[in-house]
Design a protein around this motif. Structure first.
Motif, PDB file in Angstrom:
ATOM      1  N   ALA A   1     -38.079   9.606  22.034  1.00  0.00           N
ATOM      2  CA  ALA A   1     -38.737  10.915  22.165  1.00  0.00           C
ATOM      3  C   ALA A   1     -39.074  11.438  20.778  1.00  0.00           C
ATOM      4  O   ALA A   1     -38.355  12.253  20.210  1.00  0.00           O
ATOM      5  N   TRP A   2     -40.199  10.964  20.213  1.00  0.00           N
ATOM      6  CA  TRP A   2     -40.550  11.310  18.829  1.00  0.00           C
ATOM      7  C   TRP A   2     -41.715  12.286  18.738  1.00  0.00           C
ATOM      8  O   TRP A   2     -41.893  12.935  17.721  1.00  0.00           O
ATOM      9  N   GLU A   3     -42.568  12.361  19.792  1.00  0.00           N
ATOM     10  CA  GLU A   3     -43.761  13.187  19.687  1.00  0.00           C
ATOM     11  C   GLU A   3     -43.425  14.663  19.900  1.00  0.00           C
ATOM     12  O   GLU A   3     -42.453  15.008  20.577  1.00  0.00           O
TER      13      GLU A   3
ATOM     14  N   GLY B   1     -35.239  18.541  20.539  1.00  0.00           N
ATOM     15  CA  GLY B   1     -36.639  18.227  20.775  1.00  0.00           C
ATOM     16  C   GLY B   1     -37.401  18.077  19.479  1.00  0.00           C
ATOM     17  O   GLY B   1     -36.824  18.082  18.388  1.00  0.00           O
ATOM     18  N   VAL B   2     -38.711  17.941  19.612  1.00  0.00           N
ATOM     19  CA  VAL B   2     -39.588  17.750  18.458  1.00  0.00           C
ATOM     20  C   VAL B   2     -40.661  18.844  18.474  1.00  0.00           C
ATOM     21  O   VAL B   2     -41.334  19.038  19.485  1.00  0.00           O
ATOM     22  N   THR B   3     -40.799  19.544  17.356  1.00  0.00           N
ATOM     23  CA  THR B   3     -41.839  20.555  17.197  1.00  0.00           C
ATOM     24  C   THR B   3     -42.532  20.369  15.858  1.00  0.00           C
ATOM     25  O   THR B   3     -41.988  19.759  14.939  1.00  0.00           O
ATOM     26  N   ALA B   4     -43.754  20.899  15.773  1.00  0.00           N
ATOM     27  CA  ALA B   4     -44.509  20.770  14.527  1.00  0.00           C
ATOM     28  C   ALA B   4     -44.001  21.721  13.457  1.00  0.00           C
ATOM     29  O   ALA B   4     -44.107  21.446  12.256  1.00  0.00           O
ATOM     30  N   THR B   5     -43.447  22.858  13.881  1.00  0.00           N
ATOM     31  CA  THR B   5     -42.903  23.863  12.962  1.00  0.00           C
ATOM     32  C   THR B   5     -41.515  24.260  13.454  1.00  0.00           C
ATOM     33  O   THR B   5     -41.172  24.024  14.625  1.00  0.00           O
TER      34      THR B   5
ATOM     35  N   ARG C   1     -37.640  26.945  26.408  1.00  0.00           N
ATOM     36  CA  ARG C   1     -38.935  27.428  26.891  1.00  0.00           C
ATOM     37  C   ARG C   1     -39.076  28.928  26.635  1.00  0.00           C
ATOM     38  O   ARG C   1     -40.159  29.417  26.277  1.00  0.00           O
ATOM     39  N   PHE C   2     -37.982  29.665  26.804  1.00  0.00           N
ATOM     40  CA  PHE C   2     -37.966  31.102  26.529  1.00  0.00           C
ATOM     41  C   PHE C   2     -38.347  31.390  25.083  1.00  0.00           C
ATOM     42  O   PHE C   2     -39.027  32.381  24.786  1.00  0.00           O
ATOM     43  N   LEU C   3     -37.958  30.497  24.180  1.00  0.00           N
ATOM     44  CA  LEU C   3     -38.289  30.663  22.761  1.00  0.00           C
ATOM     45  C   LEU C   3     -39.697  30.175  22.426  1.00  0.00           C
ATOM     46  O   LEU C   3     -40.129  30.287  21.280  1.00  0.00           O
ATOM     47  N   GLY C   4     -40.400  29.624  23.408  1.00  0.00           N
ATOM     48  CA  GLY C   4     -41.786  29.211  23.187  1.00  0.00           C
ATOM     49  C   GLY C   4     -41.977  27.745  22.862  1.00  0.00           C
ATOM     50  O   GLY C   4     -43.072  27.342  22.449  1.00  0.00           O
ATOM     51  N   ALA C   5     -40.950  26.928  23.046  1.00  0.00           N
ATOM     52  CA  ALA C   5     -41.065  25.505  22.716  1.00  0.00           C
ATOM     53  C   ALA C   5     -41.851  24.771  23.790  1.00  0.00           C
ATOM     54  O   ALA C   5     -41.658  25.015  24.982  1.00  0.00           O
ATOM     55  N   PRO C   6     -42.733  23.842  23.395  1.00  0.00           N
ATOM     56  CA  PRO C   6     -43.401  23.004  24.390  1.00  0.00           C
ATOM     57  C   PRO C   6     -42.441  21.946  24.924  1.00  0.00           C
ATOM     58  O   PRO C   6     -41.597  21.438  24.193  1.00  0.00           O
ATOM     59  N   ILE C   7     -42.566  21.642  26.208  1.00  0.00           N
ATOM     60  CA  ILE C   7     -41.792  20.556  26.813  1.00  0.00           C
ATOM     61  C   ILE C   7     -42.793  19.694  27.580  1.00  0.00           C
ATOM     62  O   ILE C   7     -43.292  20.081  28.629  1.00  0.00           O
ATOM     63  N   ASP C   8     -43.101  18.537  27.037  1.00  0.00           N
ATOM     64  CA  ASP C   8     -44.109  17.654  27.603  1.00  0.00           C
ATOM     65  C   ASP C   8     -43.481  16.322  27.988  1.00  0.00           C
ATOM     66  O   ASP C   8     -42.613  15.804  27.277  1.00  0.00           O
ATOM     67  N   GLY C   9     -43.925  15.757  29.082  1.00  0.00           N
ATOM     68  CA  GLY C   9     -43.466  14.436  29.475  1.00  0.00           C
ATOM     69  C   GLY C   9     -42.031  14.441  29.958  1.00  0.00           C
ATOM     70  O   GLY C   9     -41.403  15.497  30.125  1.00  0.00           O
ATOM     71  N   PRO C  10     -41.468  13.256  30.174  1.00  0.00           N
ATOM     72  CA  PRO C  10     -40.085  13.175  30.660  1.00  0.00           C
ATOM     73  C   PRO C  10     -39.094  13.650  29.609  1.00  0.00           C
ATOM     74  O   PRO C  10     -39.343  13.550  28.412  1.00  0.00           O
ATOM     75  N   VAL C  11     -37.973  14.185  30.078  1.00  0.00           N
ATOM     76  CA  VAL C  11     -36.822  14.427  29.212  1.00  0.00           C
ATOM     77  C   VAL C  11     -36.042  13.115  29.144  1.00  0.00           C
ATOM     78  O   VAL C  11     -35.832  12.457  30.161  1.00  0.00           O
TER      79      VAL C  11
END
Length: 510
Positions: free
Chosen positions: A270-272, A288-292, A401-411
């Motif tokens: 899970a790198w993206e 998770g992974v975020t850009a910022t 999610r409450f903090l605004g993080a994207p969650i895409d694809g499988p966990v």
């Protein structure tokens, strides 16, 4: 080779650069728990690491089968370790002398005795932590350092270790995180720590520096804080003494690692940006992974830095599989899994904390495990514990999610608990999301990936991580747990542990 210093064992994995696990080894670890205290002896880590590495090398040697050369003569394949990296539990810390000899026992990741010191550090450095989006917790290494040195107003261990002259002037004791102790022994001299393990000691990942002015105010300026390097940085090579203790070849490169949660992220695939991984072992880690960096006003989520420049926000809960071993020591868990499948949902709702105090997705030093109601029997109790961990995991995802993080694809699911096929499916159902299961669900794989990246200089992870299967959630099964989820959220809010805004969001969107 990757080496993972866990709570209950040391694990080592020898992996090819295309992801085949050639050999593995493990050795048990024990510690001392009493109330809020959880300690281990660093010497046990080194003994365990040596045992696990020797087992792995022995299995590696045995797997090198005889073959026939072009001339027809017998030949034997020979495998060699090209690099080794070590991960450990986040926030585990001790003090050593200048040579790396322990002056104190290790205060483990979930040791909660430094409550007063955490408050003192938070108040004293409020402007620093606010800028970094951090909140110092009792389980963090910085608070434990104050406890070990007797600073911070909590009493701590003043006078119990020989690093103080009674006036608070420290005598150069060296700050040592769990993997630092092993890498120091491997290389034969004190080495830099990595920025991942340094985070909970107060290291600033943005400026890449220690807050030395704050150390002065906290009374820690006399401590020797190690140099810090990025994960994946070569630290040195295996020395002759360590080669004799472990069986590794003298001169083998030793690579700076990451915390066990970050290691599991590397080993999960899970790198993206938008991808998330949960590590379920003794306790639960979500990353998770975020850009910022992901900003968390409550400070219970913190951001590590990925070797590729992305950010790895996440947190560590104190719920986990440790509750099963505590409630059902020595039990046939596979049999209990089969019985639990007929108890969906259980007649009671459980909050299965492994130890007192919660760290994520809320901070509550006084939180304790509870069960709402009386289980009908052992199977009902066991089912409630499995489901309680899954419900807590659902709450953790709702919080990011409450903090605004994207969650895409499988966990992605990693950690020792993935050995239970039933629990994996249950967790996917409760989360309502597909779950990806790598072939290897061990943080040691993440360290092997990082070592490969360091010694080959290419994108090793893309080749080394293999997804075994993807579990699809069963909507009809998931709906059975909507009521228990709300019941758990209500109970946590009613006890004053879960903030109301988080509880409201979880009930409406979780």
């Amino acid at each position: 080779m990757g080496v993972d210093l866990g709570t209950q064992s040391v694990r080592a994995l020898a992996v090819t650069d295309d992801g085949r696990v050639l050999a593995r080894g493990s050795a048990p670890l024990t510690g001392h728990r009493e109330g809020d205290r959880h300690e281990q002896l660093p010497a046990d880590w080194w003994q365990g690491a040596g045992d696990a590495i020797r087992q792995t090398l022995s299995a590696l040697s045995a797997s090198a089968r005889p073959s026939v050369s072009a001339s027809g003569a017998p030949a034997r394949g020979r495998a060699r370790v090209r690099g080794v990296a070590v991960c450990g539990t986040s926030g585990t810390v001790l003090l050593t002398d200048a040579r790396g000899v322990p002056l104190t026992p290790a205060l483990m990741y979930d040791d909660g005795r430094a409550g007063a010191e955490a408050r003192y550090a938070q108040e004293t450095g409020a402007e620093v932590w606010d800028a970094l989006g951090l909140r110092i917790q009792p389980s963090w290494a910085l608070a434990k350092l104050l406890w070990l040195t007797g600073g911070g107003g909590g009493g701590g261990a003043r006078g119990s270790v020989k690093i103080s002259d009674g006036t608070g002037a420290l005598r150069g004791a060296r700050v040592c995180h769990q993997p630092d102790f092993i890498t120091t022994r491997l290389v034969g001299r004190p080495v830099p720590t990595d920025s991942s393990h340094a985070l909970k000691t107060g290291y600033d990942l943005h400026t890449r520096s220690w807050p030395t002015a704050l150390h002065d105010r906290l009374g820690l300026s006399g401590l020797d804080f190690p140099a810090v390097v990025a994960p994946g940085t070569p630290l040195g090579t295996v020395c002759a003494e360590a080669a004799a203790d472990t069986g590794l070849a003298e001169g083998t490169p030793v690579i700076a690692g990451m915390t066990d949660g970050c290691a599991a992220q590397l080993g999960s695939g899970a790198w993206e940006v938008g991808r998330w991984n949960t590590v379920l072992g003794t306790t639960l880690v979500l990353k998770g992974v975020t850009a910022t960096p992901l900003r968390d006003p409550a400070g219970v989520l913190y951001n590590h830095r990925s070797p590729d420049g992305h950010w790895l926000p996440g947190g560590a809960s104190s719920v986990g599989a440790g509750a099963l071993s505590h409630a059902f020591p020595g039990a046939d868990l596979a049999r209990l899994d089969r019985l639990a499948a007929d108890r969906e949902p259980a007649s009671v709702v459980a909050y299965p904390l492994v130890s007192r105090g919660e760290r994520f997705p809320f901070l509550a030093a006084d939180a304790e495990a509870f069960t709402l109601g009386r289980p009908a029997d052992d199977a009902d109790h066991y089912a409630a514990l499995l489901q309680g961990v899954a419900l807590a995991e659902r709450l953790c995802l709702a919080y990011v999610r409450f903090l605004g993080a994207p969650i895409d694809g499988p966990v992605t699911f990693t950690g020792g608990a993935t050995r239970s096929g039933y629990w994996n499916q249950l967790r996917a159902d409760v989360l309502g999301r597909p779950a990806a299961l790598p072939e290897q669900a061990d943080s040691a794989l993440g360290m092997a990936v990082l070592a490969a990246h360091a010694v080959t200089g290419d994108d090793a992870a893309r080749r080394m991580v293999r997804i075994r299967t993807i579990l699809e959630p069963r909507p009809e099964a998931g709906r059975r747990f909507d009521g228990p989820f709300v019941t758990l959220v209500d109970a946590l809010e009613r006890r004053g542990w879960l903030p109301s805004d988080t509880a409201t969001y979880a009930r409406e969107h979780g």
